[in-house]
Design a protein around this motif. Structure first.
Motif, mmCIF file in Angstrom:
data_model
loop_
_atom_site.group_PDB
_atom_site.id
_atom_site.type_symbol
_atom_site.label_atom_id
_atom_site.label_comp_id
_atom_site.label_asym_id
_atom_site.label_seq_id
_atom_site.Cartn_x
_atom_site.Cartn_y
_atom_site.Cartn_z
ATOM 1 N N LYS A 248 36.362 47.441 35.047
ATOM 2 C CA LYS A 248 34.932 47.187 35.245
ATOM 3 C C LYS A 248 34.693 46.257 36.426
ATOM 4 O O LYS A 248 33.733 46.423 37.187
ATOM 5 C CB LYS A 248 34.339 46.588 33.971
ATOM 6 C CG LYS A 248 32.841 46.322 34.062
ATOM 7 C CD LYS A 248 32.304 45.773 32.748
ATOM 8 C CE LYS A 248 30.809 45.500 32.845
ATOM 9 N NZ LYS A 248 30.275 44.947 31.570
ATOM 10 N N ALA A 249 35.583 45.263 36.595
ATOM 11 C CA ALA A 249 35.403 44.278 37.662
ATOM 12 C C ALA A 249 35.981 44.722 38.997
ATOM 13 O O ALA A 249 35.722 44.081 40.025
ATOM 14 C CB ALA A 249 36.065 42.956 37.249
ATOM 15 N N PHE A 250 36.723 45.823 39.005
ATOM 16 C CA PHE A 250 37.492 46.187 40.196
ATOM 17 C C PHE A 250 36.612 46.451 41.414
ATOM 18 O O PHE A 250 35.606 47.157 41.349
ATOM 19 C CB PHE A 250 38.352 47.421 39.935
ATOM 20 C CG PHE A 250 39.255 47.744 41.103
ATOM 21 C CD1 PHE A 250 40.466 47.100 41.245
ATOM 22 C CD2 PHE A 250 38.872 48.663 42.069
ATOM 23 C CE1 PHE A 250 41.299 47.364 42.337
ATOM 24 C CE2 PHE A 250 39.696 48.938 43.159
ATOM 25 C CZ PHE A 250 40.911 48.284 43.293
ATOM 26 N N GLN A 251 37.040 45.863 42.544
ATOM 27 C CA GLN A 251 36.438 46.122 43.838
ATOM 28 C C GLN A 251 37.556 46.499 44.810
ATOM 29 O O GLN A 251 38.570 45.803 44.881
ATOM 30 C CB GLN A 251 35.691 44.880 44.343
ATOM 31 C CG GLN A 251 34.535 44.460 43.465
ATOM 32 C CD GLN A 251 33.844 43.205 43.965
ATOM 33 O OE1 GLN A 251 33.947 42.861 45.142
ATOM 34 N NE2 GLN A 251 33.135 42.524 43.087
ATOM 35 N N PRO A 252 37.406 47.581 45.547
ATOM 36 C CA PRO A 252 38.460 47.994 46.483
ATOM 37 C C PRO A 252 38.799 46.888 47.473
ATOM 38 O O PRO A 252 37.931 46.096 47.866
ATOM 39 C CB PRO A 252 37.852 49.211 47.179
ATOM 40 C CG PRO A 252 36.817 49.720 46.211
ATOM 41 C CD PRO A 252 36.265 48.507 45.531
ATOM 42 N N SER A 253 40.069 46.834 47.852
ATOM 43 C CA SER A 253 40.540 45.798 48.767
ATOM 44 C C SER A 253 41.492 46.412 49.790
ATOM 45 O O SER A 253 41.777 47.609 49.754
ATOM 46 C CB SER A 253 41.269 44.707 47.979
ATOM 47 O OG SER A 253 42.480 45.233 47.432
ATOM 48 N N VAL A 254 42.005 45.565 50.676
ATOM 49 C CA VAL A 254 43.004 46.024 51.636
ATOM 50 C C VAL A 254 44.241 46.515 50.894
ATOM 51 O O VAL A 254 44.892 47.473 51.314
ATOM 52 C CB VAL A 254 43.366 44.881 52.612
ATOM 53 C CG1 VAL A 254 44.527 45.291 53.509
ATOM 54 C CG2 VAL A 254 42.157 44.482 53.436
#
Length: 378
Positions: A248-254
């Motif tokens: 739910k908290a995941f945000q794409p990153s490098v």
């Protein structure tokens, strides 16, 4: 069935054995694990108990030196017991000699002294109305209540012994930020002075966050776009919630474009179900030693151990119900269910048996059956 299998090792000490032998067994198991196709070999960090992985980073270096291709790492470094610089410099040193093979798993276990306080105050158990569920073949018991541990004095004392007097651990999120900055070479202190970890800055280390509930660790890992490891083997009642919170908290990153989850399972495999059940016969005693507040005891011989009392069973019933025990096909079916329900990208297996030969055989049989079924499904 393309899900990779990995290993989490506590380097357990069997009754009548020594830490030296347990460490030799760990290196031996790691070498076999590499041959059998396991993806990662992680070492846990525990202190003042009958496991030999207390200096887990040192042991990671020894395992890396005695293997060639398998990834090696921590599951997990308890960051409240270490400075960010000491962690990054240690992993940087190992990476300098064995580049590109290290996983730096971090957990907030070392921050719990503030939660429990300086005294071993007794906390009354809380009541819960939740009952054990079976979700598509996965047992999900009620969450274990730490208030059921009557004596936490040993635990609090161990936390105190692992820190300098007067020292306070950083906020977990702040320490994760420090570790990341030291790894990528962007660290600047509060006075604006830039510092470079040597070795450490630029190390090819994969950073992981470990957690067991839908709390700070899962949410932080998701928000930062880091891979997350959920400890079903320790906290089966809350691990699935941890995975959900991370997603739910995941945000794409490098590092990651999508969530990457590894879920742990406690496993004993033998040629048939009855033999496996016998080999796992002293597991409940080992878990009870942990949950009673005494800390992990030496692992007992199932040939001679007596039965647990009804009161002892009540303290460990969730862990017994969620241990994966049986013949290879029995265990693989249950692991497939765990992977399916959690959507795990990988599974990490932890096994403890009294005899090292039985633990080797457990991992070998599992690897063979996992590969066999993967071939059939292809």
């Amino acid at each position: 069935m393309s899900t990779p299998l990995s290993i989490l090792d506590l380097s357990p000490i069997s009754d009548g054995s020594t830490a030296q032998e347990a460490l030799r067994n760990t290196v031996d198991l790691a070498q076999h694990a590499e041959q059998w196709g396991y993806h990662r070999y992680w070492l846990a960090e525990h202190h003042f108990v009958q496991v030999a992985s207390s200096s887990s980073i040192t042991l990671i270096g020894l395992v890396a030196a005695n293997t060639s291709t398998i990834r090696v790492g921590s599951g997990a470094v308890q960051v409240g017991h270490h400075t960010s610089a000491s962690i990054v410099e240690a992993f940087g040193t190992i990476d300098a000699l064995y580049p590109g093979r290290l996983d730096l798993g971090i957990g907030r276990s070392g921050h719990r002294r503030a939660q429990f306080g300086a005294e071993s105050a007794r906390t009354k158990p809380t009541t819960t109305t939740r009952r054990t569920e079976v979700r598509d073949g996965v047992v999900v018991p009620p969450p274990f209540d730490p208030g059921r541990i009557a004596d936490r004095s040993r635990f609090v004392a161990s936390l105190g012994a692992l820190q300098q007097r007067g020292a306070q651990p950083l906020d977990f999120a702040d320490q994760v930020a420090e570790i990341r900055a030291l790894l990528d070479g962007s660290y600047v202190d509060s006075a604006g002075i830039a510092l470079q970890a040597v070795p450490g800055a630029g190390a090819r280390v994969q950073l992981w966050v470990f957690g067991s509930s839908a709390g700070e660790s899962a949410e932080l890992a998701g928000r930062l776009g880091l891979p997350f490891a959920a400890a079903y083997h320790v906290s089966p009642g809350t691990a699935l919630d941890a995975v959900a919170a991370y997603r739910k908290a995941f945000q794409p990153s490098v590092q990651l474009a999508a969530p990457h989850v590894i879920v742990s399972a406690d496993v004993v495999v033998a040629e048939d179900d009855a033999t496996a059940q016998h080999l796992a016969g002293s597991y409940g005693h080992w878990v009870h030693s942990i949950r009673s507040g005494k800390g992990a005891s030496a692992y007992l011989d199932p040939d001679t151990v007596g039965p647990l009392t009804a009161e002892q069973l009540r303290l460990v019933d969730d862990r017994l119900a969620t241990q994966f025990v049986g013949a290879p096909d029995t265990v693989v079916r249950r692991l497939e269910a765990l992977q399916r329900v959690t959507g795990a990208t990988e599974l990490v297996i932890t096994s403890a048996t009294y005899r090292h030969t039985d633990r080797l055989e457990s991992y070998r049989l599992l690897a063979d059956e996992w590969a066999r079924q993967a071939t059939q499904a292809a």
